[in-house]
Write a protein that holds these residues in place. Structure first.
Motif, mmCIF file in Angstrom:
data_model
loop_
_atom_site.group_PDB
_atom_site.id
_atom_site.type_symbol
_atom_site.label_atom_id
_atom_site.label_comp_id
_atom_site.label_asym_id
_atom_site.label_seq_id
_atom_site.Cartn_x
_atom_site.Cartn_y
_atom_site.Cartn_z
ATOM 1 N N GLY A 117 1.275 -1.014 0.023
ATOM 2 C CA GLY A 117 0.200 -0.397 0.077
ATOM 3 C C GLY A 117 0.950 1.218 0.031
ATOM 4 O O GLY A 117 0.569 2.462 -0.575
ATOM 5 N N ARG A 118 1.952 1.175 0.548
ATOM 6 C CA ARG A 118 3.011 2.420 0.912
ATOM 7 C C ARG A 118 3.848 2.775 -1.068
ATOM 8 O O ARG A 118 3.590 3.763 -0.808
ATOM 9 C CB ARG A 118 3.704 2.148 1.685
ATOM 10 N N ALA A 121 2.415 2.333 -3.374
ATOM 11 C CA ALA A 121 1.979 2.017 -4.462
ATOM 12 C C ALA A 121 0.756 4.428 -4.058
ATOM 13 O O ALA A 121 0.362 4.551 -4.928
ATOM 14 C CB ALA A 121 0.411 1.668 -4.233
ATOM 15 N N THR A 122 1.976 4.457 -3.205
ATOM 16 C CA THR A 122 1.227 6.423 -3.029
ATOM 17 C C THR A 122 1.785 6.755 -4.030
ATOM 18 O O THR A 122 3.030 6.643 -4.296
ATOM 19 C CB THR A 122 1.392 6.400 -1.522
ATOM 20 N N PRO A 123 0.955 7.683 -4.942
ATOM 21 C CA PRO A 123 1.962 8.537 -5.909
ATOM 22 C C PRO A 123 2.418 8.935 -5.151
ATOM 23 O O PRO A 123 2.917 10.039 -5.032
ATOM 24 C CB PRO A 123 0.528 8.883 -7.047
ATOM 25 N N ARG A 170 13.790 10.840 -4.580
ATOM 26 C CA ARG A 170 12.596 9.855 -3.899
ATOM 27 C C ARG A 170 13.061 9.984 -2.556
ATOM 28 O O ARG A 170 12.649 9.645 -1.164
ATOM 29 C CB ARG A 170 12.337 8.166 -4.026
#
Length: 158
Positions: free
Chosen positions: A27-28, A30-32, A104
């Motif tokens: 889930g993390r 996939a964070t845009p 990033r």
């Protein structure tokens, strides 16, 4: 046979626990990322190459073909750290041919800084690594530009 069934049950329980633990991490991932705005010359090929690399790495890019000198000054990045394009992401300036992994890291670490920069246009940096340069790779540093205009090395490429 019961020993085999017990081992199979233990394996299935372990696999289920590992899968459940992985779901939050997925889930993390996939964070845009925030949109990366780039100011550059409309005719600069290496800027376009850098943008293409970032897009392949999952960055959403909005390019402004208006040059970058005025935007660099507006964002407060000293000219001595300048390059051919200036970007803004998550409130940070990204100047020049910065590798995606360093952007990033900047977004993850959230340092108290203006941003990061690769001054000049070092051959071998992202966007300056096309076939016209052969296998040449010049050493360079990614600099963390602090709010007082000083820097420290964020990453080194040798």
């Amino acid at each position: 046979m019961s020993q085999n069934r017990l081992s199979r049950r233990r394996w299935l329980r372990t696999a289920a626990a590992l899968a459940a633990a992985a779901v939050p991490a997925l889930g993390r991932a996939a964070t845009p990322l925030p949109v990366l705005q780039v100011w550059k010359s409309p005719s600069c090929g290496c800027c376009n190459d850098w943008i293409a690399i970032l897009q392949r790495e999952g960055f959403r890019v909005q390019a402004h073909d208006s040059g970058n000198t005025a935007m660099r000054a507006r964002l407060g990045l000293p000219l001595k750290y300048g390059s051919c394009h200036t970007a803004l992401i998550g409130g940070y300036v990204v100047e020049g041919h910065v590798p995606p992994r360093d952007i990033r890291r900047l977004l993850a670490d959230k340092p108290d800084a203006i941003g990061i920069a690769v001054p000049g246009m070092p051959v071998g940096s992202p966007g300056m690594d096309g076939p016209e340069y052969g296998d040449r790779r010049d050493p360079y540093d990614v600099l963390l530009v602090l709010r007082d205009g000083t820097t420290r090395v964020w990453a080194s490429y040798r």
